[in-house]
Motif scaffolding. Structure first.
Motif, PDB file in Angstrom:
ATOM      1  N   LYS A  57     -28.721  19.221  34.573  1.00 28.47           N
ATOM      2  CA  LYS A  57     -27.724  18.172  34.333  1.00 28.47           C
ATOM      3  C   LYS A  57     -27.720  17.732  32.880  1.00 28.47           C
ATOM      4  CE  LYS A  57     -27.323  16.546  39.049  1.00 28.47           C
ATOM      5  NZ  LYS A  57     -27.732  15.557  40.044  1.00 28.47           N
ATOM      6  N   LEU A  60     -25.848  20.335  31.000  1.00 31.19           N
ATOM      7  CA  LEU A  60     -24.402  20.274  31.262  1.00 31.19           C
ATOM      8  C   LEU A  60     -23.760  18.985  30.734  1.00 31.19           C
ATOM      9  CD1 LEU A  60     -24.426  21.627  34.896  1.00 31.19           C
ATOM     10  CD2 LEU A  60     -23.372  22.736  32.942  1.00 31.19           C
ATOM     11  N   LEU A  62     -24.183  16.047  32.109  1.00 32.28           N
ATOM     12  CA  LEU A  62     -23.962  15.097  33.210  1.00 32.28           C
ATOM     13  C   LEU A  62     -24.907  13.912  33.090  1.00 32.28           C
ATOM     14  CD1 LEU A  62     -23.635  17.650  36.130  1.00 32.28           C
ATOM     15  CD2 LEU A  62     -21.806  16.237  35.202  1.00 32.28           C
ATOM     16  N   LEU A  63     -26.026  14.120  32.407  1.00 26.62           N
ATOM     17  CA  LEU A  63     -26.962  13.035  32.102  1.00 26.62           C
ATOM     18  C   LEU A  63     -27.169  13.018  30.587  1.00 26.62           C
ATOM     19  CD1 LEU A  63     -29.738  13.638  34.816  1.00 26.62           C
ATOM     20  CD2 LEU A  63     -28.024  11.818  34.829  1.00 26.62           C
ATOM     21  N   ASN A  83     -17.815  23.287  27.530  1.00 27.06           N
ATOM     22  CA  ASN A  83     -17.543  23.575  28.943  1.00 27.06           C
ATOM     23  C   ASN A  83     -16.520  24.706  29.132  1.00 27.06           C
ATOM     24  OD1 ASN A  83     -19.258  21.544  29.513  1.00 27.06           O
ATOM     25  ND2 ASN A  83     -17.703  20.049  30.118  1.00 27.06           N
ATOM     26  N   TYR A  88     -20.284  26.386  36.454  1.00 30.89           N
ATOM     27  CA  TYR A  88     -21.386  25.639  37.068  1.00 30.89           C
ATOM     28  C   TYR A  88     -21.218  25.621  38.585  1.00 30.89           C
ATOM     29  CZ  TYR A  88     -24.054  21.468  38.509  1.00 30.89           C
ATOM     30  OH  TYR A  88     -24.902  20.596  39.137  1.00 30.89           O
ATOM     31  N   PRO A  90     -22.952  23.786  41.518  1.00 30.82           N
ATOM     32  CA  PRO A  90     -23.965  22.761  41.821  1.00 30.82           C
ATOM     33  C   PRO A  90     -24.748  23.087  43.088  1.00 30.82           C
ATOM     34  CG  PRO A  90     -21.746  21.876  42.111  1.00 30.82           C
ATOM     35  CD  PRO A  90     -21.599  23.305  41.707  1.00 30.82           C
ATOM     36  N   TYR A  94     -19.832  20.686  45.508  1.00 30.97           N
ATOM     37  CA  TYR A  94     -19.148  19.398  45.498  1.00 30.97           C
ATOM     38  C   TYR A  94     -17.663  19.618  45.204  1.00 30.97           C
ATOM     39  CZ  TYR A  94     -23.990  17.909  44.895  1.00 30.97           C
ATOM     40  OH  TYR A  94     -25.339  17.729  45.043  1.00 30.97           O
ATOM     41  N   LEU A  95     -16.928  19.902  46.250  1.00 31.47           N
ATOM     42  CA  LEU A  95     -15.514  20.220  46.077  1.00 31.47           C
ATOM     43  C   LEU A  95     -14.661  19.241  46.888  1.00 31.47           C
ATOM     44  CD1 LEU A  95     -15.877  24.064  46.496  1.00 31.47           C
ATOM     45  CD2 LEU A  95     -15.607  22.832  44.343  1.00 31.47           C
ATOM     46  N   TYR A  96     -13.383  19.178  46.558  1.00 38.08           N
ATOM     47  CA  TYR A  96     -12.478  18.270  47.286  1.00 38.08           C
ATOM     48  C   TYR A  96     -12.127  18.899  48.634  1.00 38.08           C
ATOM     49  CZ  TYR A  96     -12.259  15.742  42.950  1.00 38.08           C
ATOM     50  OH  TYR A  96     -12.612  15.022  41.844  1.00 38.08           O
ATOM     51  N   TYR A 108      -8.955  23.808  39.479  1.00 40.11           N
ATOM     52  CA  TYR A 108      -9.967  24.018  38.432  1.00 40.11           C
ATOM     53  C   TYR A 108      -9.428  24.925  37.326  1.00 40.11           C
ATOM     54  CZ  TYR A 108     -13.282  21.552  41.350  1.00 40.11           C
ATOM     55  OH  TYR A 108     -13.909  20.580  42.074  1.00 40.11           O
ATOM     56  N   GLN A 155     -15.064  28.939  42.024  1.00 39.70           N
ATOM     57  CA  GLN A 155     -14.622  27.945  41.032  1.00 39.70           C
ATOM     58  C   GLN A 155     -15.496  27.983  39.782  1.00 39.70           C
ATOM     59  OE1 GLN A 155     -15.996  24.884  39.833  1.00 39.70           O
ATOM     60  NE2 GLN A 155     -17.899  25.137  41.000  1.00 39.70           N
TER      61      GLN A 155
END
Lengths: 299, 629
Positions: A57, A60, A62-63, A83, A88, A90, A94-96, A108, A155
């Motif tokens: 993270k 990437l 994210l943190l 990016n 990536y 995960p 974590y997709l819709y 995407y 994706q």
């Protein structure tokens, strides 16, 4: 395939998680120095809570690091431009869940500012690659875990990335899926892509990674090539077929004469994964016939 | 209709407003930079902290400038999809159900059913759409963060500004579509709801004069429908007229023979209006005949209207400018809606007598064109013809004003008054009473000890009629502006707060915005009972608002705390959008045209002035947030 170009570099990368009041909760990563080069598969290993996902993270963006720096393609990890060259996957996809497979990849793809014709071609290729052509119009909420994982992988590859970050890539996959994932990782490496994966499944890492780093309680404990790390230098393994009992006794005597100690000599066992795959392949090749596994089947 | 805060026209408003906006935004940017530096220095130490803060600010600006339309469109599309998945259409279904039941409770027999229906649909739509905007915007990003789907988005080359703008645009698209649907359904609900006709029975009509060529003029009333009936007249030529009642009239066709006439009455006319008013500037004349800015206070706590005493020279005077002959070739249509304050009951069935006069501000000629009866808040329409032959009095008078520096001033000077002007039997509206486009309308109360109360928008010239349909949709534009603001606040709060907290914060912003006028007055120490701390003492000690608090340490401490709180309230009142300004329900319901300048242009720009900083704040909050924590 591996080159000297550094794709990911971390310099004394540290992360401390704090609570609402700013008090230190967990020191998740301690001064990590790491270099990952173009064209290699790098595995981050470690038990749960060792700092693998935190590292990913941070890389990437994210943190944000508490101290130190993470560079990707020479840019700071918080720079969104990096990016464009990253894919990536995960830990869980974590997709819709209200989108279907095509819509997911379309969404995407548009985030990468891809022109429509290229996007459509890429979506068709990826759906074909992950074998979801039959379910591409179904909402992801109806997908099994394995199917979700596949579309998650698609994706991650939508932009034909140079660097692919995979967080526990084989989680939730059946043995066939695991093998396919590992084959795909190797294929991507052969295409010149760099792969950073983290996993606690040692077998997966062993099968595909060129180099690994082992984290424990936020600290890097071991770093090196897999083949050299796994080589047990003071143990010799003998594997052969067609040896008689007398021959085996003679080999024992030779080892004892030279001061060695026989740990075991016997028929080697295959891994469960190998056996399972063999059974499945045989079942597909000869429907209706019971497959006999074990040592006598040619393994 | 009450207009407490009249807006200046765009050209007058814009330069000062733009300068003030730039100043406020500049101050906010500096404050944000200082705060950002402080936080960063505390976290990373002095040297690195300053570099990090500066880098974040610079890359934030780059994020705002380098947004990709394709990515914003993709994120908007996602927000639309998400809203549809969250069953946003149920709000529309709920709205239709409310309308179905409302039909039972809205009284078409009331004196102004159109106003009732229009107020109802606009209010119901406002509440439903704002609630929808609130829920959609406040919960969307926090849900993404919680489900971690945001992680697959921010690891693509997506800028925080694109995420925030995409969300705002997406929810605005959904809200707009819903609002359009609701407005169309509402339009038909209102027009069908109050539509009616009347039956006319020949046996209910009486002869109204001698017959001409064997045809008898008739008069009488229609049959009752929706709680009212109209008076009607049919002349000897067979032409019928139905009088206005309950704010509308009907066309009538007379057929059949003179012995057996038949009548066909059309639907209601004039019920839905969009009157284009011209407002004048109001001043008062005291009982002593001196011009003053405000009239008498009859004890009303609301200072919107001032009162004039009956049976005296007191008057409420509206000065109209730019009145052109080409605009009013036939005469001046004056409409008013005034408050009647009785100090004795009198004959309550009868109105209080008043008069309307027109005065030429240059010559001082004043002509009393109409004496009328007025009931409390009953709309009155007086048409002043071009040639004024019927009038109840004429005079030439100067208006008198006392100024501290120049003493008493007369306009026109008394020595220049020409008394002969008032001796004529006929006056021409434009030649005698309008000077350089300026004319004064004087309202007087003729009954001693009774009072008329008026605010500036209570008397106007009915210049023209605009399209009601366009006005109706302009009313929905006001709701749309409120919705966009709620979405912007909701999305911005959700960039750094959890869903329920973001929702509460947005509700707080809405409530603060609705009461921003009150907050401003509170911050300026203009509210009885003091600030919040003084109010707490009064509440606890059950003291009324008028008495001074007992001197002492407690009172001093509370008043000092109030001074500090007032500064905070001033800031809050000025950074929250004045939601009431975007509410056009009264304009539509009372039948006034919502003019583009200033009533559409100025509020739209004001909304934009709030939207831009709120959007930028949202981008920075999201940029400086760790979405994976």
């Amino acid at each position: 395939m591996q080159s000297s170009e550094v794709v990911i570099e971390t310099r004394s990368l540290s992360k401390v998680y704090r609570d609402f009041w700013g008090r230190q909760k967990v020191r998740a990563l301690k001064a990590l120095d790491l270099e990952i080069r173009r064209g290699e598969i790098f595995g981050l290993l470690g038990p749960n809570g060792s700092g693998k996902t935190t590292t990913v993270k941070l890389v990437l963006g994210l943190l944000f690091p508490t101290s130190g720096q993470a560079l990707v393609f020479g840019r700071d990890a918080t720079d969104v431009k990096k990016n464009e060259r990253i894919g990536y996957l995960p830990e869980e996809s974590y997709l819709y869940r209200f989108l279907n497979a095509e819509e997911t990849l379309e969404f995407y793809g548009r985030l990468f500012d891809m022109p429509a014709p290229l996007r459509r071609q890429r979506i068709a290729d990826l759906i074909e690659m992950v074998g979801l052509g039959w379910a591409k119009r179904r909402q992801l909420r109806e997908y099994s875990k394995g199917m979700t994982r596949r579309i998650g992988l698609a994706q991650a590859l939508i932009n034909d990335p140079e660097l692919i970050v995979l967080d526990e890539p084989t989680t939730g996959l059946d043995p066939i899926g695991c093998r396919e994932m590992k084959d795909l990782i190797l294929r991507l490496r052969d295409e010149g892509k760099t792969i950073l994966m983290c996993s606690h499944l040692l077998a997966d890492v062993q099968d595909v990674c060129d180099r690994i780093g082992i984290l424990y309680q936020g600290e890097l404990q071991e770093l090196g090539r897999v083949d050299s790390l796994l080589k047990v230098r003071d143990t010799t393994e003998i594997r052969a077929t067609g040896l008689s009992e007398a021959c085996q006794a003679e080999i024992r005597q030779v080892i004892e004469r030279h001061g060695g100690q026989v740990l075991s000599i016997g028929n080697p066992t295959t891994t469960l994964e190998e056996l399972f795959l063999h059974i499945i392949r045989e079942s597909e090749a000869h429907p209706g016939r019971r497959v006999r596994g074990g040592a006598g089947n040619g393994h | 209709m009450v207009i407490e805060n009249p807006l200046p026209h765009f050209a007058e408003w814009f330069p000062a407003a733009a300068a003030s906006w730039l100043l406020v935004v500049g101050v906010l940017i500096v404050a944000a930079l200082v705060l950002g530096c402080l936080v960063s220095v505390l976290r990373y130490g002095p040297r690195l902290g300053f570099t990090v803060a500066l880098g974040t600010a610079v890359s934030g600006v780059v994020d705002l400038v380098c947004m990709s339309p394709r990515r914003v469109a993709a994120l908007s599309w996602l927000a639309v999809k998400e809203a549809i998945r969250r069953r946003v259409i149920l709000v529309f279904v709920l709205f239709v159900v409310i309308l179905l039941f409302a039909g039972w409770f809205l009284d078409v027999g009331s004196s102004e059913p159109a106003k009732l229906y229009l107020s109802f649909v606009l209010t119901a739509t406002t509440y439903l759409v704002l609630l929808l905007a609130l829920f959609l915007s406040a919960f969307s990003l926090p849900t993404d963060v919680k489900s971690r789907t945001i992680q697959t988005v921010v690891t693509k080359p997506v800028r925080p500004s694109e995420i925030v703008l995409g969300r705002m645009l997406g929810f605005t698209i959904v809200g707009t579509a819903l609002l359009l649907l609701m407005s169309v359904v509402s339009y038909f609900f209102v027009t069908r709801g109050v539509s009616h006709t009347h039956e006319v029975l020949a046996e209910n009509l009486r002869p109204a004069g001698p017959a001409v060529d064997g045809r008898q003029p008739l008069s009488g009333t229609t049959e009752s429908s929706q709680g009212h009936r109209h008076r009607l007249f049919v002349d000897a030529a067979g032409k019928g007229v139905i009088e206005s009642e309950f704010g509308h009239w009907h066309e009538i066709q007379v057929g059949g023979t003179s012995d057996k006439p038949s009548f066909e009455v059309g639907g209601p006319e004039g019920m839905f209006q969009a009157r284009v008013p011209i407002y004048g500037k109001l001043r008062f004349r005291s009982r002593e005949g001196v011009d003053i800015d405000r009239g008498i206070n009859v004890g009303d706590e609301w200072f919107y209207r001032s009162f004039i005493q009956g049976g005296s020279v007191a008057a409420a005077i509206w000065t109209f400018s730019n009145i052109r002959e080409s605009q009013f070739p036939d005469g001046l249509p004056v409409e008013m809606n005034i408050e009647v304050f009785r100090t004795y009951k009198g004959n309550i069935e009868k109105g209080v007598l008043g008069s309307l006069s027109l005065r030429n501000p240059r010559t001082g000629l004043i002509v009393e064109v109409k004496v009328f009866e007025s009931k409390d808040f009953t709309p009155l329409f007086i048409f002043v013809p071009r040639k004024i032959t019927e009038f109840s009095g004429a005079d030439v008078i100067s208006s008198k004003r006392e100024t501290p520096d120049k003493g008493v001033e007369f306009s026109p000077p008394q020595n220049l008054l020409d008394r002969r002007l008032a001796e004529r039997k006929e006056f021409d509206l434009f030649n005698d009473l309008v000077a350089d486009g300026e004319v004064e309308v004087w309202l007087r109360c003729l009954e001693p000890s009774q009072y008329f109360g008026a605010g500036q928008p209570d008397l106007w010239l009915h210049a023209a009629d605009a399209s009601f349909e366009v006005n109706f949709f302009k009313g929905y534009f006001g709701i749309w502006l409120q919705m966009v603001l709620v979405i912007a606040f909701g999305v911005t709060f959700s960039t750094f707060l959890s869903g329920p907290v973001a929702m509460l914060a947005t509700v707080g912003a809405m409530i603060g915005g609705f009461f921003s006028d009150f907050l401003t007055r509170l911050s300026q120490h203009a509210v009885l009972g003091g600030g919040p701390f003084e109010a707490i003492i009064r509440l606890v000690r059950q003291e009324n608002l008028m008495t001074e608090l007992e001197p002492g340490l407690r009172t001093t401490a509370a008043q000092m705390a109030d001074r500090v709180a007032e500064a905070g309230l001033w800031v809050i009142a000025h950074i929250l959008p004045p939601f009431t300004e975007f509410n056009y329900a009264d304009w539509v319901a009372y039948g006034f045209d919502i003019t583009w300048d200033p009533w559409i242009v100025v509020p739209a720009l004001r909304a934009l002035a709030f939207l831009v900083p709120v959007f930028v704040a949202g981008c920075f909050f999201l940029k400086t947030r760790e979405v994976a924590q």
